[in-house]
Scaffold this active site. Structure first.
Site, PDB file in Angstrom:
ATOM      1  N   THR A   1     -47.726 -56.177  63.297  1.00 37.54           N
ATOM      2  CA  THR A   1     -46.672 -57.056  63.514  1.00 37.54           C
ATOM      3  C   THR A   1     -46.878 -57.759  64.888  1.00 37.54           C
ATOM      4  O   THR A   1     -46.423 -58.970  64.937  1.00 37.54           O
ATOM      5  CB  THR A   1     -45.474 -56.186  64.103  1.00 37.54           C
ATOM      6  OG1 THR A   1     -45.563 -55.463  65.147  1.00 37.54           O
ATOM      7  CG2 THR A   1     -44.910 -55.380  62.777  1.00 37.54           C
ATOM      8  N   GLN A   2     -47.799 -57.359  65.604  1.00 42.86           N
ATOM      9  CA  GLN A   2     -47.916 -58.122  67.048  1.00 42.86           C
ATOM     10  C   GLN A   2     -49.082 -59.258  66.725  1.00 42.86           C
ATOM     11  O   GLN A   2     -48.793 -60.398  67.360  1.00 42.86           O
ATOM     12  CB  GLN A   2     -49.044 -57.176  68.008  1.00 42.86           C
ATOM     13  CG  GLN A   2     -48.367 -55.936  68.155  1.00 42.86           C
ATOM     14  CD  GLN A   2     -49.109 -54.865  68.770  1.00 42.86           C
ATOM     15  OE1 GLN A   2     -49.938 -55.048  69.902  1.00 42.86           O
ATOM     16  NE2 GLN A   2     -49.575 -53.961  67.873  1.00 42.86           N
TER      17      GLN A   2
ATOM     18  N   ARG B   1     -33.099 -41.476  74.315  1.00 43.13           N
ATOM     19  CA  ARG B   1     -34.426 -40.975  73.909  1.00 43.13           C
ATOM     20  C   ARG B   1     -35.317 -41.803  74.915  1.00 43.13           C
ATOM     21  O   ARG B   1     -35.156 -42.728  75.242  1.00 43.13           O
ATOM     22  CB  ARG B   1     -34.771 -41.467  72.526  1.00 43.13           C
ATOM     23  CG  ARG B   1     -34.070 -40.559  71.384  1.00 43.13           C
ATOM     24  CD  ARG B   1     -34.394 -40.969  70.047  1.00 43.13           C
ATOM     25  NE  ARG B   1     -33.465 -39.881  69.286  1.00 43.13           N
ATOM     26  CZ  ARG B   1     -33.464 -40.300  68.144  1.00 43.13           C
ATOM     27  NH1 ARG B   1     -33.941 -41.347  67.438  1.00 43.13           N
ATOM     28  NH2 ARG B   1     -32.719 -39.418  67.314  1.00 43.13           N
TER      29      ARG B   1
ATOM     30  N   GLU C   1     -53.421 -48.962  72.691  1.00 44.79           N
ATOM     31  CA  GLU C   1     -53.897 -47.977  71.704  1.00 44.79           C
ATOM     32  C   GLU C   1     -55.325 -47.626  72.238  1.00 44.79           C
ATOM     33  O   GLU C   1     -55.742 -46.559  72.046  1.00 44.79           O
ATOM     34  CB  GLU C   1     -54.215 -49.023  70.576  1.00 44.79           C
ATOM     35  CG  GLU C   1     -55.145 -50.182  70.732  1.00 44.79           C
ATOM     36  CD  GLU C   1     -55.577 -50.906  69.607  1.00 44.79           C
ATOM     37  OE1 GLU C   1     -55.093 -50.538  68.366  1.00 44.79           O
ATOM     38  OE2 GLU C   1     -56.364 -51.735  69.590  1.00 44.79           O
TER      39      GLU C   1
ATOM     40  N   THR D   1     -58.141 -64.194  70.840  1.00 46.63           N
ATOM     41  CA  THR D   1     -57.881 -62.834  70.616  1.00 46.63           C
ATOM     42  C   THR D   1     -56.755 -62.388  71.102  1.00 46.63           C
ATOM     43  O   THR D   1     -56.248 -62.830  72.316  1.00 46.63           O
ATOM     44  CB  THR D   1     -58.996 -61.951  70.972  1.00 46.63           C
ATOM     45  OG1 THR D   1     -58.566 -60.550  71.087  1.00 46.63           O
ATOM     46  CG2 THR D   1     -59.625 -62.084  72.470  1.00 46.63           C
ATOM     47  N   ILE D   2     -55.756 -61.623  70.477  1.00 48.59           N
ATOM     48  CA  ILE D   2     -54.646 -61.039  71.349  1.00 48.59           C
ATOM     49  C   ILE D   2     -54.760 -60.388  72.455  1.00 48.59           C
ATOM     50  O   ILE D   2     -53.865 -60.075  73.249  1.00 48.59           O
ATOM     51  CB  ILE D   2     -53.366 -60.553  70.252  1.00 48.59           C
ATOM     52  CG1 ILE D   2     -54.194 -59.065  69.587  1.00 48.59           C
ATOM     53  CG2 ILE D   2     -53.218 -61.260  69.034  1.00 48.59           C
ATOM     54  CD1 ILE D   2     -52.963 -58.211  69.103  1.00 48.59           C
ATOM     55  N   ASP D   3     -55.975 -59.550  72.383  1.00 48.96           N
ATOM     56  CA  ASP D   3     -56.400 -58.913  73.541  1.00 48.96           C
ATOM     57  C   ASP D   3     -56.548 -59.400  75.052  1.00 48.96           C
ATOM     58  O   ASP D   3     -56.419 -58.796  76.007  1.00 48.96           O
ATOM     59  CB  ASP D   3     -57.767 -57.997  73.282  1.00 48.96           C
ATOM     60  CG  ASP D   3     -57.435 -57.024  72.286  1.00 48.96           C
ATOM     61  OD1 ASP D   3     -56.365 -56.925  71.675  1.00 48.96           O
ATOM     62  OD2 ASP D   3     -58.344 -56.401  71.938  1.00 48.96           O
TER      63      ASP D   3
ATOM     64  N   GLY E   1     -54.962 -53.411  71.865  1.00 49.26           N
ATOM     65  CA  GLY E   1     -55.899 -53.610  73.223  1.00 49.26           C
ATOM     66  C   GLY E   1     -56.796 -52.269  73.200  1.00 49.26           C
ATOM     67  O   GLY E   1     -56.458 -51.114  73.526  1.00 49.26           O
ATOM     68  N   ARG E   2     -57.820 -52.674  72.617  1.00 48.48           N
ATOM     69  CA  ARG E   2     -59.098 -51.637  72.751  1.00 48.48           C
ATOM     70  C   ARG E   2     -59.659 -51.346  74.100  1.00 48.48           C
ATOM     71  O   ARG E   2     -59.732 -50.057  74.269  1.00 48.48           O
ATOM     72  CB  ARG E   2     -60.285 -52.328  71.826  1.00 48.48           C
ATOM     73  CG  ARG E   2     -61.348 -51.644  71.753  1.00 48.48           C
ATOM     74  CD  ARG E   2     -62.435 -52.256  70.739  1.00 48.48           C
ATOM     75  NE  ARG E   2     -61.853 -52.169  69.371  1.00 48.48           N
ATOM     76  CZ  ARG E   2     -61.663 -51.164  68.605  1.00 48.48           C
ATOM     77  NH1 ARG E   2     -62.209 -50.209  69.034  1.00 48.48           N
ATOM     78  NH2 ARG E   2     -61.253 -51.412  67.293  1.00 48.48           N
TER      79      ARG E   2
HETATM   80  O1  F6P Z   1     -59.321 -58.215  67.801  1.00 52.37           O
HETATM   81  C1  F6P Z   1     -58.509 -57.342  68.549  1.00 52.37           C
HETATM   82  C2  F6P Z   1     -57.712 -56.284  67.992  1.00 52.37           C
HETATM   83  O2  F6P Z   1     -56.312 -57.049  67.907  1.00 52.37           O
HETATM   84  C3  F6P Z   1     -57.726 -55.017  68.716  1.00 52.37           C
HETATM   85  O3  F6P Z   1     -56.737 -54.830  69.708  1.00 52.37           O
HETATM   86  C4  F6P Z   1     -57.273 -54.004  67.787  1.00 52.37           C
HETATM   87  O4  F6P Z   1     -58.263 -52.708  68.022  1.00 52.37           O
HETATM   88  C5  F6P Z   1     -58.064 -54.662  66.545  1.00 52.37           C
HETATM   89  O5  F6P Z   1     -58.088 -56.074  66.522  1.00 52.37           O
HETATM   90  C6  F6P Z   1     -57.693 -54.165  65.207  1.00 52.37           C
HETATM   91  O6  F6P Z   1     -58.329 -54.917  64.165  1.00 52.37           O
HETATM   92  P1  F6P Z   1     -58.510 -54.515  62.775  1.00 52.37           P
HETATM   93  O7  F6P Z   1     -57.566 -53.445  62.341  1.00 52.37           O
HETATM   94  O8  F6P Z   1     -57.935 -55.778  61.991  1.00 52.37           O
HETATM   95  O9  F6P Z   1     -59.795 -54.407  62.561  1.00 52.37           O
END
Ligand code: F6P
Length: 345
Positions: free
Chosen positions: A274-275, A165, A225, A128-130, A173-174
C-alpha cells in the site's frame, strides 16, 4: 552541445508513485528537441532481451498521476547473468541508443555505474521510497509513500483508541529508517524502531506500562521492516538478484517479546505494498519535474556518469560513484528526537 538523437529509459527496483510523471516530463522535453525516446521494458531485463517500446508525447499523455511505472520494473542484475552485459552493449548499439537514463534505487544505480564504466553514456535518477541514496535531499516516491503511510495509519489509530490497544504499524525500509522516521513524526507516534539503531524492547515495554499508568491505554509504534531484534529472525527468506532477503513480519516477533515482558500484546498491521502504490502526492509530482529537468540538462550538455540529485529544490549532479558508495542513514540525532517526542509519560 550534445549530439544525442536517441535516448532509452529504464526503471528498476521497487516501484513508487511519481515515476510516470517523470517519464511524461522527460519525454516532452526531449521530443521538443526532436530526440527520440525508447522505453526499456522491465528494467535491465529488457535491455538484455532487446525489449524496447516507443515513448512519445501522445503515448505519455495522461500517464501522470497513474502510479507505478508504465515501462514496468524488475530486479534484474546483469552482472549476475552470464553474457548479459555483452548483450546489453550489443543491443544499445543495435538500437542506436546514444544515452541511457536509469531510474531507481541503489541497486539500479549500482548497475548504471558499472555500465557507465563500460563506456555507455548514462544518466542516473534516484527513485526509491526508502529515500536512502546519498547526495540528494529527496528520492522520487518517498514523500508519496510517507503520505500513504500516514493515511493508512490514521485508519489504524482510530481502532487503537476505541479498543484501547497498542498498535504496531510496520513500514518498509530495508537499511534506512526514513519512512518510519518521517511518518512517526507526522503521526505523533509513541515510538519507532529503525534499522540504524538497536531496538530496545525493555524500554518499549516500560514506556507502555508508564503510559497506561498515566491513563493512556492506546499507543502507536512505527517499525521499519529492516529493524534488527535480538533473539528474533526475519520470517521470509527469499533472496533477490542483488542478494537482499525479502523482509516483512518482524513486528510479530516484537509483539510476542513485549507480551512476554508485560503481558500486553500489541496488534500488528503491516502496510506492505500500500505504501508504494497509488497516485503521487503533489510534492513528488513536482519533484519528478525537477529530476526530469536535471536529466534533460545533462543530456543536452553531454554530462554523463552523474545522478541527478535534488538539493535545495534545484537539480544537482552527483557522480553516480559517490551516490552508491554507501547507503544514506538516519542520524542518531534525528532518531533520538523522534523517540523523545513519544516518551512523555
Ligand atoms: O526498493 C525499496 C523497497 O521498497 C524496500 O523498502 C523493500 O524491502 C523492498 O523494496 C521490497 O520490494 P519487493 O518486495 O518488491 O522486492
Amino acid at each position: 552541445m550534445s549530439s544525442i538523437k536517441k535516448v532509452a529509459i529504464l526503471t528498476g527496483g521497487g516501484d513508487s508513485s511519481a515515476i510516470n510523471d517523470y517519464i511524461r516530463t522527460i519525454v516532452i522535453l526531449l521530443e521538443k528537441q526532436h530526440i527520440e525516446v525508447r522505453g526499456i521494458q522491465r528494467s535491465y531485463k529488457g535491455l538484455i532481451e532487446d525489449d524496447f517500446t516507443d515513448l512519445d508525447c501522445r503515448i505519455v499523455n495522461g500517464i501522470s498521476h497513474t502510479g507505478g511505472t508504465c515501462i514496468k520494473t524488475s530486479r534484474t542484475n546483469p552482472y549476475k547473468l552470464e553474457g548479459a552485459v555483452d548483450k546489453i552493449i550489443k543491443n544499445i548499439q543495435k538500437e542506436k541508443i546514444d544515452a541511457l537514463i536509469c531510474v531507481g534505487g541503489n541497486d539500479t544505480l549500482g548497475v548504471a555505474l558499472k555500465l557507465s564504466n563500460e563506456g555507455i553514456k548514462v544518466v542516473g535518477v534516484p527513485q526509491t521510497i526508502d529515500n536512502d541514496i546519498l547526495g540528494t535531499d529527496h528520492c522520487m516516491g518517498f514523500h508519496s509513500a510517507v503520505e500513504n503511510i500516514v493515511k493508512c495509519t490514521n485508519m489504524v489509530t482510530t481502532s487503537a483508541y476505541s479498543h484501547e490497544r497498542e498498535m504496531i504499524v510496520e513500514v518498509m525500509g530495508r537499511d534506512s529508517g526514513f519512512l518510519a522516521l518521517n511518518s512517526a513524526l507526522a503521526l505523533g507516534a509513541d515510538s519507532l524502531m529503525i534499522p540504524e539503531f538497536p531496538a530496545d524492547l525493555d524500554s518499549l515495554a516500560d514506556l507502555i506500562v508508564r503510559k497506561r499508568k498515566a491513563g493512556k491505554y492506546h499507543g502507536l509504534y512505527i517499525v521499519a521492516e529492516g529493524v534488527q531484534i535480538k533473539g528474533a529472525k526475519q520470517i521470509q527468506d527469499d533472496i533477490d538478484a542483488f542478494g537482499h532477503i525479502k523482509l516483512g513480519g518482524i513486528s510479530y516477533a516484537i509483539a510476542e517479546i513485549i507480551n512476554s515482558k508485560i503481558n500486553i500484546k500489541p496488534n500488528v498491521t503491516i502496510l506492505g505494498y500500500t505504501q508504494r502504490g497509488g497516485t503521487p502526492c503533489p510534492y513528488d509530482a513536482y519533484l519528478s519535474t525537477v529530476f526530469a529537468r536535471g536529466t534533460f540538462n545533462n543530456l543536452m550538455e553531454a554530462k554523463f556518469g552523474y545522478m541527478v540529485a535534488v538539493v535545495n529544490e534545484k537539480p544537482k549532479n552527483v557522480p553516480i560513484a559517490d551516490a552508491v558508495k554507501d547507503i544514506r542513514l538516519v542520524s542518531k540525532e534525528d532518531y533520538d528526537f523522534a523517540v523523545s517526542l513519544g516518551d512523555v509519560w
